[in-house]
Design a protein around this motif. Structure first.
Motif, PDB file in Angstrom:
ATOM      1  N   GLY A   1       0.826  -1.213   0.000  1.00  0.00           N
ATOM      2  CA  GLY A   1       0.000   0.000   0.000  1.00  0.00           C
ATOM      3  C   GLY A   1       0.853   1.253   0.000  1.00  0.00           C
ATOM      4  O   GLY A   1       1.889   1.297   0.658  1.00  0.00           O
ATOM      5  N   GLU A   2       0.415   2.243  -0.758  1.00  0.00           N
ATOM      6  CA  GLU A   2       1.087   3.548  -0.787  1.00  0.00           C
ATOM      7  C   GLU A   2       1.130   4.125   0.624  1.00  0.00           C
ATOM      8  O   GLU A   2       0.155   4.066   1.365  1.00  0.00           O
ATOM      9  CB  GLU A   2       0.288   4.474  -1.714  1.00  0.00           C
ATOM     10  CG  GLU A   2       0.670   5.935  -1.693  1.00  0.00           C
ATOM     11  CD  GLU A   2       2.020   6.236  -2.337  1.00  0.00           C
ATOM     12  OE1 GLU A   2       2.807   6.956  -1.708  1.00  0.00           O
ATOM     13  OE2 GLU A   2       2.255   5.754  -3.460  1.00  0.00           O
ATOM     14  N   ASN A   3       2.274   4.684   1.017  1.00  0.00           N
ATOM     15  CA  ASN A   3       2.459   5.252   2.360  1.00  0.00           C
ATOM     16  C   ASN A   3       1.529   6.448   2.577  1.00  0.00           C
ATOM     17  O   ASN A   3       1.611   7.438   1.853  1.00  0.00           O
ATOM     18  CB  ASN A   3       3.928   5.662   2.520  1.00  0.00           C
ATOM     19  CG  ASN A   3       4.226   6.286   3.869  1.00  0.00           C
ATOM     20  OD1 ASN A   3       3.372   6.319   4.752  1.00  0.00           O
ATOM     21  ND2 ASN A   3       5.431   6.786   4.030  1.00  0.00           N
ATOM     22  N   LEU A   4       0.667   6.345   3.597  1.00  0.00           N
ATOM     23  CA  LEU A   4      -0.276   7.421   3.913  1.00  0.00           C
ATOM     24  C   LEU A   4       0.451   8.714   4.276  1.00  0.00           C
ATOM     25  O   LEU A   4      -0.012   9.808   3.976  1.00  0.00           O
ATOM     26  CB  LEU A   4      -1.173   6.985   5.081  1.00  0.00           C
ATOM     27  CG  LEU A   4      -2.130   8.041   5.659  1.00  0.00           C
ATOM     28  CD1 LEU A   4      -3.192   8.432   4.648  1.00  0.00           C
ATOM     29  CD2 LEU A   4      -2.782   7.533   6.929  1.00  0.00           C
ATOM     30  N   MET A   5       1.603   8.585   4.943  1.00  0.00           N
ATOM     31  CA  MET A   5       2.338   9.759   5.427  1.00  0.00           C
ATOM     32  C   MET A   5       3.484  10.162   4.500  1.00  0.00           C
ATOM     33  O   MET A   5       4.426  10.808   4.932  1.00  0.00           O
ATOM     34  CB  MET A   5       2.898   9.491   6.831  1.00  0.00           C
ATOM     35  CG  MET A   5       1.823   9.353   7.868  1.00  0.00           C
ATOM     36  SD  MET A   5       0.866  10.879   8.025  1.00  0.00           S
ATOM     37  CE  MET A   5      -0.538  10.308   8.937  1.00  0.00           C
ATOM     38  N   ASN A   6       3.414   9.758   3.234  1.00  0.00           N
ATOM     39  CA  ASN A   6       4.487  10.090   2.281  1.00  0.00           C
ATOM     40  C   ASN A   6       4.650  11.610   2.195  1.00  0.00           C
ATOM     41  O   ASN A   6       3.783  12.311   1.672  1.00  0.00           O
ATOM     42  CB  ASN A   6       4.123   9.518   0.901  1.00  0.00           C
ATOM     43  CG  ASN A   6       5.243   9.691  -0.099  1.00  0.00           C
ATOM     44  OD1 ASN A   6       6.165  10.490   0.106  1.00  0.00           O
ATOM     45  ND2 ASN A   6       5.179   8.948  -1.185  1.00  0.00           N
ATOM     46  N   PRO A   7       5.776  12.160   2.712  1.00  0.00           N
ATOM     47  CA  PRO A   7       5.924  13.614   2.729  1.00  0.00           C
ATOM     48  C   PRO A   7       6.118  14.206   1.338  1.00  0.00           C
ATOM     49  O   PRO A   7       5.994  15.414   1.138  1.00  0.00           O
ATOM     50  CB  PRO A   7       7.179  13.828   3.603  1.00  0.00           C
ATOM     51  CG  PRO A   7       7.948  12.556   3.477  1.00  0.00           C
ATOM     52  CD  PRO A   7       6.948  11.463   3.251  1.00  0.00           C
ATOM     53  N   LEU A   8       6.406  13.335   0.355  1.00  0.00           N
ATOM     54  CA  LEU A   8       6.648  13.823  -1.016  1.00  0.00           C
ATOM     55  C   LEU A   8       5.364  13.869  -1.843  1.00  0.00           C
ATOM     56  O   LEU A   8       5.382  14.313  -2.980  1.00  0.00           O
ATOM     57  CB  LEU A   8       7.674  12.919  -1.712  1.00  0.00           C
ATOM     58  CG  LEU A   8       8.997  12.722  -0.969  1.00  0.00           C
ATOM     59  CD1 LEU A   8       9.880  11.721  -1.692  1.00  0.00           C
ATOM     60  CD2 LEU A   8       9.720  14.056  -0.801  1.00  0.00           C
ATOM     61  N   ARG A   9       4.265  13.401  -1.257  1.00  0.00           N
ATOM     62  CA  ARG A   9       3.001  13.398  -2.007  1.00  0.00           C
ATOM     63  C   ARG A   9       2.049  14.448  -1.449  1.00  0.00           C
ATOM     64  O   ARG A   9       1.746  14.470  -0.261  1.00  0.00           O
ATOM     65  CB  ARG A   9       2.319  12.021  -1.925  1.00  0.00           C
ATOM     66  CG  ARG A   9       3.034  10.876  -2.609  1.00  0.00           C
ATOM     67  CD  ARG A   9       3.013  10.920  -4.125  1.00  0.00           C
ATOM     68  NE  ARG A   9       1.692  10.998  -4.739  1.00  0.00           N
ATOM     69  CZ  ARG A   9       0.995   9.951  -5.180  1.00  0.00           C
ATOM     70  NH1 ARG A   9       1.472   8.730  -5.037  1.00  0.00           N
ATOM     71  NH2 ARG A   9      -0.170  10.114  -5.765  1.00  0.00           N
ATOM     72  N   TRP A  10       1.560  15.324  -2.309  1.00  0.00           N
ATOM     73  CA  TRP A  10       0.573  16.325  -1.938  1.00  0.00           C
ATOM     74  C   TRP A  10      -0.785  15.650  -1.804  1.00  0.00           C
ATOM     75  O   TRP A  10      -1.097  14.735  -2.559  1.00  0.00           O
ATOM     76  CB  TRP A  10       0.540  17.424  -3.005  1.00  0.00           C
ATOM     77  CG  TRP A  10      -0.176  18.662  -2.556  1.00  0.00           C
ATOM     78  CD1 TRP A  10      -1.329  19.164  -3.057  1.00  0.00           C
ATOM     79  CD2 TRP A  10       0.237  19.573  -1.517  1.00  0.00           C
ATOM     80  NE1 TRP A  10      -1.683  20.303  -2.388  1.00  0.00           N
ATOM     81  CE2 TRP A  10      -0.745  20.591  -1.442  1.00  0.00           C
ATOM     82  CE3 TRP A  10       1.315  19.616  -0.635  1.00  0.00           C
ATOM     83  CZ2 TRP A  10      -0.666  21.625  -0.517  1.00  0.00           C
ATOM     84  CZ3 TRP A  10       1.396  20.657   0.285  1.00  0.00           C
ATOM     85  CH2 TRP A  10       0.409  21.653   0.330  1.00  0.00           C
ATOM     86  N   TRP A  11      -1.598  16.082  -0.840  1.00  0.00           N
ATOM     87  CA  TRP A  11      -2.903  15.457  -0.596  1.00  0.00           C
ATOM     88  C   TRP A  11      -3.896  15.920  -1.650  1.00  0.00           C
ATOM     89  O   TRP A  11      -4.452  16.998  -1.576  1.00  0.00           O
ATOM     90  CB  TRP A  11      -3.385  15.819   0.805  1.00  0.00           C
ATOM     91  CG  TRP A  11      -4.626  15.070   1.227  1.00  0.00           C
ATOM     92  CD1 TRP A  11      -5.879  15.568   1.357  1.00  0.00           C
ATOM     93  CD2 TRP A  11      -4.719  13.681   1.569  1.00  0.00           C
ATOM     94  NE1 TRP A  11      -6.747  14.591   1.774  1.00  0.00           N
ATOM     95  CE2 TRP A  11      -6.067  13.414   1.905  1.00  0.00           C
ATOM     96  CE3 TRP A  11      -3.800  12.625   1.627  1.00  0.00           C
ATOM     97  CZ2 TRP A  11      -6.513  12.152   2.295  1.00  0.00           C
ATOM     98  CZ3 TRP A  11      -4.261  11.375   2.015  1.00  0.00           C
ATOM     99  CH2 TRP A  11      -5.589  11.144   2.346  1.00  0.00           C
ATOM    100  N   ASN A  12      -4.100  15.110  -2.680  1.00  0.00           N
ATOM    101  CA  ASN A  12      -5.049  15.474  -3.742  1.00  0.00           C
ATOM    102  C   ASN A  12      -5.770  14.201  -4.220  1.00  0.00           C
ATOM    103  O   ASN A  12      -5.528  13.120  -3.707  1.00  0.00           O
ATOM    104  CB  ASN A  12      -4.311  16.168  -4.907  1.00  0.00           C
ATOM    105  CG  ASN A  12      -3.151  15.317  -5.437  1.00  0.00           C
ATOM    106  OD1 ASN A  12      -3.159  14.094  -5.308  1.00  0.00           O
ATOM    107  ND2 ASN A  12      -2.160  15.963  -6.019  1.00  0.00           N
TER     108      ASN A  12
END
Length: 302
Positions: free
Chosen positions: A60-71
């Motif tokens: 699963g994609e990391n929920l807290m991935n700091p490199l991903r913007w919440w969109n």
């Protein structure tokens, strides 16, 4: 025992692989790239389930991935990376001429509604109330096996809290600001903080992979993958500061978290649930790190 692990190259997967191999078990990891001891997701779909006694999904994609913007695109990835891989494994198990005796999905405590007072055990009723609880509902449903398979395959769901460990998870992003003396409580700090040390989570998964002693139940067995200690974010922050010998005087207001991370994601840190591992303890699991002090000392290497 031969164990197949979806998402085995991630933070929890590495710990679980190490534990299982130390116990003398054979581990095959399903990942994006093939290699020794690995198969790819497309190989799983085209060739079917390799011979195994137990299967686990941690992908699963990391929920807290700091490199991903919440969109919307990121939210879509959060759902598809979990649900599609779980479905692929469940379908491969269902189609196998000799399915494994245990099938374990690791989901999360986001199904329980945040509250300062309510206490949740594995038997607590819940209905989806926000994006992440909806994700858990769909995710766990995608793991269900058909009736003819559940006669021989035990179905287990483990719901972990924040997974703490040196090599990844929540701690990886927290340690630097704390070392710099910039650590502080998140939001009010009064919110419950359900957590588990990564080696205890790996231990609970390994425990769940053991062959069933009697005929498996037709429904999923749920275990809360949390430490038995009930802590707040304030207690966690103060204890981490104490272990690292760093000040923790800079609280991070809730609105800052919402702005930086998106409110649907920040809720994991600014709100929390009192989650009790009632069934995990009743099953006889022995925690190596039942309290914050022992867990954080191991992580900080002190």
């Amino acid at each position: 025992m031969r164990v197949l692990i979806g998402g085995g190259s991630g933070f929890v997967g590495r710990e679980l692989t190490r534990l299982l191999r130390d116990k003398g078990h054979e581990v095959t990891v399903i990942s994006r790239q093939s290699g020794p001891g690995k198969i790819t997701w497309s190989e799983l779909e085209s060739c079917g389930l390799p011979p195994c006694d137990g299967a686990v999904n941690l992908a699963g994609e990391n929920l807290m991935n700091p490199l991903r913007w919440w969109n919307e695109s990121y939210k879509k990835d959060l759902f598809s990376s979990r649900i599609d891989t779980t479905k692929a494994l469940a379908q491969a198990i269902a189609a196998s001429p000799s399915p494994p005796h245990s099938w374990v999905l690791v989901s999360g405590v986001a199904c329980y509604k945040p509250s300062l007072t309510a206490e949740y055990t594995e038997d607590s009723e819940w209905t989806p109330f926000d994006l992440l609880s909806k994700l858990v509902k769909e995710w766990e449903a995608s793991a269900l096996l058909p009736e003819n398979v559940v006669k021989t395959t035990k179905q287990v769901v483990i719901r972990p809290g924040a997974v703490l460990g040196r090599d990844g998870g929540a701690m990886k992003q927290m340690l630097l600001p704390f070392w710099l003396g910039l650590g502080g409580t998140l939001g009010s700090g009064r919110q419950p903080f359900p957590w588990i040390h990564v080696s205890d989570l790996a231990g609970i998964i390994a425990h769940a992979l053991e062959p069933p002693t009697d005929t498996p139940s037709p429904s999923q067995q749920v275990f809360n993958g949390v430490a038995p200690a009930l802590n707040t974010n304030y207690e966690f922050t103060k204890e981490l500061g104490r272990v690292l010998r760093r000040p923790t005087i800079l609280p991070v207001p809730g609105f800052v978290m919402n702005t930086l991370m998106g409110s649907e994601r920040a809720v994991v840190l600014t709100q929390g649930q009192k989650v009790i591992p009632k069934r995990t303890l009743a099953a006889g699991f022995q925690y190596k790190y039942p309290d914050l002090t022992s867990a954080l000392k191991e992580i900080a290497g002190s």
